[in-house]
Scaffold this active site. Structure first.
Site, PDB file in Angstrom:
ATOM      1  N   LYS A  18       0.883  -1.163  -0.016  1.00 40.41           N
ATOM      2  CA  LYS A  18       0.037   0.001   0.172  1.00 40.41           C
ATOM      3  C   LYS A  18       0.944   1.136  -0.053  1.00 40.41           C
ATOM      4  O   LYS A  18       0.629   2.052  -0.726  1.00 40.41           O
ATOM      5  CB  LYS A  18      -0.977   0.009   1.233  1.00 40.41           C
ATOM      6  CG  LYS A  18      -1.928   1.087   1.271  1.00 40.41           C
ATOM      7  CD  LYS A  18      -3.256   0.971   2.332  1.00 40.41           C
ATOM      8  CE  LYS A  18      -2.803   0.495   3.474  1.00 40.41           C
ATOM      9  NZ  LYS A  18      -2.116  -0.068   4.333  1.00 40.41           N
ATOM     10  N   THR A  63       3.988   1.593  -0.871  1.00 38.31           N
ATOM     11  CA  THR A  63       4.781   1.684  -2.151  1.00 38.31           C
ATOM     12  C   THR A  63       4.070   2.038  -3.280  1.00 38.31           C
ATOM     13  O   THR A  63       4.365   2.820  -3.917  1.00 38.31           O
ATOM     14  CB  THR A  63       5.222   0.074  -2.541  1.00 38.31           C
ATOM     15  OG1 THR A  63       6.123  -0.146  -1.358  1.00 38.31           O
ATOM     16  CG2 THR A  63       6.188   0.270  -3.829  1.00 38.31           C
ATOM     17  N   ARG A  97       1.967   8.494   6.924  1.00 42.30           N
ATOM     18  CA  ARG A  97       2.336   8.280   8.381  1.00 42.30           C
ATOM     19  C   ARG A  97       3.783   8.013   8.607  1.00 42.30           C
ATOM     20  O   ARG A  97       4.423   7.576   7.761  1.00 42.30           O
ATOM     21  CB  ARG A  97       1.413   7.187   9.003  1.00 42.30           C
ATOM     22  CG  ARG A  97      -0.032   7.142   8.904  1.00 42.30           C
ATOM     23  CD  ARG A  97      -0.648   5.899   9.574  1.00 42.30           C
ATOM     24  NE  ARG A  97      -0.605   4.820   8.826  1.00 42.30           N
ATOM     25  CZ  ARG A  97      -0.706   3.516   9.288  1.00 42.30           C
ATOM     26  NH1 ARG A  97      -1.187   3.196  10.656  1.00 42.30           N
ATOM     27  NH2 ARG A  97      -0.441   2.398   8.451  1.00 42.30           N
ATOM     28  N   LYS A 146       7.648  -6.476  10.986  1.00 37.66           N
ATOM     29  CA  LYS A 146       7.092  -5.807   9.825  1.00 37.66           C
ATOM     30  C   LYS A 146       8.028  -4.989   8.990  1.00 37.66           C
ATOM     31  O   LYS A 146       8.159  -4.599   7.694  1.00 37.66           O
ATOM     32  CB  LYS A 146       5.994  -4.864  10.241  1.00 37.66           C
ATOM     33  CG  LYS A 146       5.322  -4.092   9.002  1.00 37.66           C
ATOM     34  CD  LYS A 146       4.068  -3.269   9.347  1.00 37.66           C
ATOM     35  CE  LYS A 146       3.427  -2.597   8.264  1.00 37.66           C
ATOM     36  NZ  LYS A 146       2.359  -1.665   8.809  1.00 37.66           N
ATOM     37  N   ALA A 189      -3.803   1.308  13.223  1.00 38.91           N
ATOM     38  CA  ALA A 189      -5.207   1.163  12.363  1.00 38.91           C
ATOM     39  C   ALA A 189      -5.740   0.285  13.087  1.00 38.91           C
ATOM     40  O   ALA A 189      -7.205   0.303  12.723  1.00 38.91           O
ATOM     41  CB  ALA A 189      -4.963   1.019  10.982  1.00 38.91           C
ATOM     42  N   PHE A 235      -3.775  -0.730   7.276  1.00 35.88           N
ATOM     43  CA  PHE A 235      -4.568  -1.914   7.193  1.00 35.88           C
ATOM     44  C   PHE A 235      -5.100  -2.005   5.975  1.00 35.88           C
ATOM     45  O   PHE A 235      -5.162  -1.247   4.967  1.00 35.88           O
ATOM     46  CB  PHE A 235      -4.947  -2.324   8.333  1.00 35.88           C
ATOM     47  CG  PHE A 235      -4.077  -2.712   9.413  1.00 35.88           C
ATOM     48  CD1 PHE A 235      -2.886  -3.668   9.124  1.00 35.88           C
ATOM     49  CD2 PHE A 235      -4.110  -2.225  10.699  1.00 35.88           C
ATOM     50  CE1 PHE A 235      -1.935  -3.531  10.070  1.00 35.88           C
ATOM     51  CE2 PHE A 235      -3.383  -2.525  11.710  1.00 35.88           C
ATOM     52  CZ  PHE A 235      -2.297  -3.234  11.610  1.00 35.88           C
ATOM     53  N   PHE A 239       3.617  -8.777  -9.317  1.00 36.46           N
ATOM     54  CA  PHE A 239       4.711  -9.619  -8.898  1.00 36.46           C
ATOM     55  C   PHE A 239       5.088 -10.404 -10.304  1.00 36.46           C
ATOM     56  O   PHE A 239       4.344 -10.664 -11.196  1.00 36.46           O
ATOM     57  CB  PHE A 239       4.250 -10.578  -7.971  1.00 36.46           C
ATOM     58  CG  PHE A 239       4.619  -9.838  -6.532  1.00 36.46           C
ATOM     59  CD1 PHE A 239       5.408 -10.242  -5.641  1.00 36.46           C
ATOM     60  CD2 PHE A 239       3.440  -9.164  -6.123  1.00 36.46           C
ATOM     61  CE1 PHE A 239       5.483  -9.414  -4.154  1.00 36.46           C
ATOM     62  CE2 PHE A 239       3.601  -8.342  -5.001  1.00 36.46           C
ATOM     63  CZ  PHE A 239       4.559  -8.937  -4.045  1.00 36.46           C
ATOM     64  N   TRP A 277       7.092  -0.526  -7.762  1.00 29.30           N
ATOM     65  CA  TRP A 277       8.612  -1.078  -6.869  1.00 29.30           C
ATOM     66  C   TRP A 277       9.402  -1.282  -7.877  1.00 29.30           C
ATOM     67  O   TRP A 277      10.728  -0.906  -7.405  1.00 29.30           O
ATOM     68  CB  TRP A 277       7.982  -2.551  -6.373  1.00 29.30           C
ATOM     69  CG  TRP A 277       8.814  -2.925  -5.388  1.00 29.30           C
ATOM     70  CD1 TRP A 277       9.065  -2.782  -4.118  1.00 29.30           C
ATOM     71  CD2 TRP A 277      10.216  -3.809  -5.916  1.00 29.30           C
ATOM     72  NE1 TRP A 277      10.150  -3.508  -3.526  1.00 29.30           N
ATOM     73  CE2 TRP A 277      10.908  -4.048  -4.636  1.00 29.30           C
ATOM     74  CE3 TRP A 277      10.550  -4.394  -7.093  1.00 29.30           C
ATOM     75  CZ2 TRP A 277      12.004  -4.980  -4.599  1.00 29.30           C
ATOM     76  CZ3 TRP A 277      11.741  -5.101  -7.109  1.00 29.30           C
ATOM     77  CH2 TRP A 277      12.356  -5.235  -5.602  1.00 29.30           C
TER      78      TRP A 277
END
Length: 558
Positions: A72, A74, A95, A106, A274, A302, A383, A411
């Site tokens: 998200k 990225t 954030r 994470k 969140a 999230f 991907f 990415w």
């Protein structure tokens, strides 16, 4: 061989932050430098620009998270760069990362690959000290509370009903439950206590929901820290703590300005969880960005059932803002996990599992478009092993809801991999079909608001209230907090309150265990399970891989 995120970031030439600020019209007088590449922006600039029209706000959200990852942040960074690339004056608003997840499992939260905000090491480690200021303000209030009791307890506080905890921005399970005030009368009154991680502190939520310094002080004044022996709430204002707390937070309230790898300006400010709080960056940063740019890209934590719902029902309500469009991020891999595929088998094409997992995405999309009335696009974070057949299946199903799908390859390609998505965002904004509305009215009871979120957003049959929750409802009514928005504290891994129920489950009820008011933040927290406010480190924490050499160069950071 792929470069790591930190290797990509360290190999990129960063512009002096003054140049980045000048590109969106921030004058030097309003810029407070923290070295060469990061700065705070004086919040008085917002007052100066108050009559300037707002830009368009783009909300980035996602499907229900899985271990496969969604990307998200990225995507947020990449689409911001792509909007700038196609000629739109763009600012990104995100954030700040918490040290707990950075050193835990994470990792960092500065994007990834060629869609990052930099300097990523600073952003992930300490940054401009905002979290330390929040921690200090939180713990000052705790110290003043315990000192008041020690000095005679003139407010008649019941020491068994102290609800304010100390905090620390670190994953440390040892501090969840402690006993303090030991070893004699001079060291305080012995009692059970505990710590929360800083991002779960109500002070974090208050900082992010404050419109200005006076509003911040007023919200701090309203924080409830304990109850008296005759059931009256005790606030920070009664302890005369709000002034000193605001003094600690006055600089933290100023938004932080950095840049992406492609020099798009980015405000990184605030970072509430969140699943326990509202999961969005600060109102100050978002509103300032809206005055400075034509397009502002922001995200909510999230999945859309948590972060986006709270963004729309809490932040938009308090700030008086509304998104122009929503991006719902998904991956083929994550949808196959929702369809029952194990992580080890995600590289194999599996249309049957994908079709079983797709209802999760479609429910999130329906929530944004139907329940909140917002135009949306699905961004597939691609991907290498995603097949054309899998991508086509997602496109077909989304078109049935009238929503387009755009591939995101930011990415690996930066802004060039997000142009298709950026153009679809612009199309949605320019077509003007925006019927945004909050999910529930202020006038509804807290119980009605909970039932509405459970049924409309989660797809459940309703909510069941434990005795503690029913008492909480009665207390809220007697204290006059019925008109506040609700903040659902729920697992992020399912629409339901059971993390094992993947996809878009049906026929479930949500168990509400407790209900408490965050009177300072201005919302009611609804607890629907065991929500951890002080996480622990995993067996092999990310901290084991992080190092710094003799020249101060950091390695191993995400």
């Amino acid at each position: 061989m792929f470069k790591s995120n930190i290797e990509i970031a360290q190999s990129t030439q960063i512009k002096p932050i003054g140049e980045v600020a000048a590109s969106i019209g921030i004058e030097k007088d309003y810029l407070e430098l923290y070295g060469n590449y990061k700065a705070k922006v004086d919040y008085n600039l917002l007052e100066k620009m108050k009559n300037k029209p707002d830009g368009k706000l783009i909300l980035v959200t996602a499907i229900t998270p899985t271990p496969a990852g969604e990307g998200k942040t990225t995507t947020s960074v990449g689409v911001g760069d792509a909007l700038k690339k196609i000629g739109k004056k763009t600012v990104i608003a995100l954030r700040e990362p918490s040290l707990g997840p950075v050193f835990g499992i994470k990792g960092g939260a500065a994007g990834g690959g060629y869609a990052q905000v930099v300097p990523m090491e600073d952003i992930n480690l300490h940054f401009t000290g905002d979290f330390h200021a929040i921690t200090s303000a939180n713990n000052l209030l705790a110290a003043m509370l315990d000192n008041h009791i020690f000095q005679g307890n003139a407010l008649n506080i019941d020491v068994r009903r102290i609800i304010w905890k100390r905090c620390l921005d670190m994953n440390d399970r040892q501090l969840r439950y402690v006993v303090d005030g030991l070893n004699g009368k001079a060291n305080g009154l012995p009692r059970e206590d505990g710590f929360e991680i800083t991002v779960a502190s109500e002070i974090m939520a208050i900082l992010c929901l404050a419109r200005d310094l006076d509003h911040l002080k007023e919200k701090l004044k309203n924080v409830i820290v304990a109850f008296t022996r005759d059931d009256k709430p005790i606030t920070a204002g009664q302890l005369k703590a709000e002034g000193a707390m605001a003094a600690l937070l006055k600089d933290a309230l100023k938004p932080n300005l950095v840049q992406t790898l492609e020099h798009t300006p980015a405000f990184i400010h605030g970072g509430p969880f969140a699943n326990i709080a509202h999961g969005c960056n600060s109102i100050m940063a978002t509103k300032l960005a809206l005055k400075l740019a034509d397009y502002v890209v922001t995200e909510a934590g999230f999945g859309a059932d948590l972060g986006a719902e709270k963004f729309l029902d809490i932040k938009c309500r308090i700030a008086g803002i509304k998104p122009s469009a929503v991006i719902v991020v998904a991956t083929v891999r994550a949808l196959k996990m929702h369809g029952g595929v194990q992580k080890a088998d995600l590289e194999i094409e599996n249309l049957e599992a994908l079709e079983k997992g797709l209802p999760n995405l479609l429910k999130h999309v329906e929530n944004m478009t139907v329940k909140f009335g917002l135009p949306a696009v699905v961004a597939i974070n691609r991907f290498p092993n995603d097949t054309e057949a899998e991508l086509k299946l997602i496109e077909i199903q989304c078109k049935k809801l009238g929503v387009h799908v755009a591939l995101s390859e930011v990415w690996g390609k930066g802004s060039a991999g997000g142009e298709e998505l950026a153009k679809e965002v612009v199309r949605l904004v320019e077509q003007g079909e925006n019927k945004f509305h909050c999910l529930y009215e202020d006038s509804m009871t807290i119980k009605e608001k909970i039932e509405t979120v459970v049924k409309e957003i989660y797809g459940g049959d309703g909510a069941d209230f434990a005795p503690a929750a029913l008492k909480g409802l009665a207390d809220l009514q007697s204290l006059g907090f019925e008109n506040l928005p609700i903040c659902m504290a729920k697992t992020q891994y399912s629409f339901s309150d059971d993390p094992k129920k993947l996809g878009a489950p049906k026929g479930f009820r949500v168990a509400v265990k407790n209900i408490k008011v965050s009177a300072g933040a201005g919302f009611v927290v609804v607890y629907t399970g065991d929500i951890m406010t002080m996480p622990g480190l995993p067996k092999v924490p990310s901290a084991e891989k992080i190092d710094v050499d003799s020249k101060g160069k950091i390695s191993g950071l995400f």
